[in-house]
Motif scaffolding. Structure first.
Motif, PDB file in Angstrom:
ATOM      1  N   GLN A  64     -30.883  25.670  24.988  1.00 48.33           N
ATOM      2  CA  GLN A  64     -30.588  24.348  24.429  1.00 48.33           C
ATOM      3  C   GLN A  64     -30.770  24.320  22.909  1.00 48.33           C
ATOM      4  N   ASN A  73     -30.926  22.164  12.746  1.00 55.16           N
ATOM      5  CA  ASN A  73     -30.866  22.400  14.193  1.00 55.16           C
ATOM      6  C   ASN A  73     -31.983  23.339  14.634  1.00 55.16           C
ATOM      7  N   THR A 111     -35.010  22.207  17.025  1.00 51.50           N
ATOM      8  CA  THR A 111     -35.093  22.927  18.298  1.00 51.50           C
ATOM      9  C   THR A 111     -36.459  23.568  18.474  1.00 51.50           C
ATOM     10  N   ILE A 126     -31.173  21.477  19.777  1.00 51.09           N
ATOM     11  CA  ILE A 126     -31.346  20.075  19.401  1.00 51.09           C
ATOM     12  C   ILE A 126     -30.588  19.866  18.096  1.00 51.09           C
ATOM     13  N   HIS A 127     -29.536  19.079  18.159  1.00 51.23           N
ATOM     14  CA  HIS A 127     -28.613  18.948  17.037  1.00 51.23           C
ATOM     15  C   HIS A 127     -29.043  17.873  16.041  1.00 51.23           C
ATOM     16  N   SER A 158     -27.196  16.062  21.621  1.00 51.54           N
ATOM     17  CA  SER A 158     -28.215  16.718  22.449  1.00 51.54           C
ATOM     18  C   SER A 158     -28.423  15.970  23.760  1.00 51.54           C
TER      19      SER A 158
END
Length: 214
Positions: free
Chosen positions: A22, A34, A38, A24-25, A124
């Motif tokens: 994954q 990012n 993240t 996280i944007h 996200s």
């Protein structure tokens, strides 16, 4: 001895695979941001999973954006559901996310109502929501066990690979799949994940397998 619930174990692996990959944007989807978000998100999540609430609180603060904290709780709640874990007490959740325990219900409402509308966490959130929706939908499908049986080198693995439309099992003109092997197919899955079961114990977990690993 309790038999291993294969579907349950695959669901757990599938979640871990999603979480491991994954991103996280940032709202503008900037690479450095990012990576930063993240790393903080995963640190907070892992601390929550390990019940290290002081570390989780520190990592959660570094996220800064409330929307990412809501996303963190949303994903953690789903994790607890998948792994059949009890969600921490109101006091612990309040401590990690920085609010009074009396405002617990208010926090949950924000996660439920405000997170889906938040622009910062939109990408996200949607990526996780699509994953969650797909996982939830599979729970309603009946399981159909199909046994593929034949003599050695008769083409069992080749046949299974043809059904799946992908080379999941090694196939050669000799014995290759020497143990009972279960294969579960999920539409849209990008990774080949799996585990070895021995005497009702799970061994050799793999979130990114290939023919060589198998």
């Amino acid at each position: 001895m309790n038999k291993v619930d294969e579907q349950f174990e695959f669901n757990k692996l599938n979640f871990l695979c999603f979480f491991q990959n994954q991103i996280i944007h940032d709202k503008k989807n900037r690479e450095k941001k990012n990576i930063q978000y993240t790393d903080c998100f995963k640190s907070a999540f892992n601390a929550l999973v390990n019940k290290n609430y002081i570390e989780a609180k520190t990592a959660c603060k570094s996220l800064r954006k409330k929307s990412l904290q809501w996303l963190l709780y949303f994903e953690f709640e789903f994790y607890c559901n998948v792994f059949k874990e009890t969600i921490p007490s109101k006091e612990n959740i309040a401590s990690v996310f920085g609010f009074s325990p009396k405002r617990y219900e208010n926090f949950i409402q924000k996660v439920t109502v405000k997170l889906p509308k938040n622009r910062f966490a939109k990408q996200s959130y949607n990526e996780f929501l699509n994953f969650k929706t797909k996982e939830d939908s599979y729970k309603h499908f009946p399981v159909k066990n199909i046994a593929i049986c034949a003599t050695m080198s008769a083409g069992k693995s080749t046949f299974v690979n043809a059904l799946l439309g992908n080379d999941v099992l090694p196939a050669r003109n000799e014995g290759t799949t020497a143990k009972i092997t279960s294969v579960y197919d999920k539409d849209g899955s990008k990774n080949l994940i799996g585990f070895v079961e021995k005497n009702t114990n799970i061994e050799n977990l793999c979130l990114d397998a290939n023919l060589s690993t198998i």
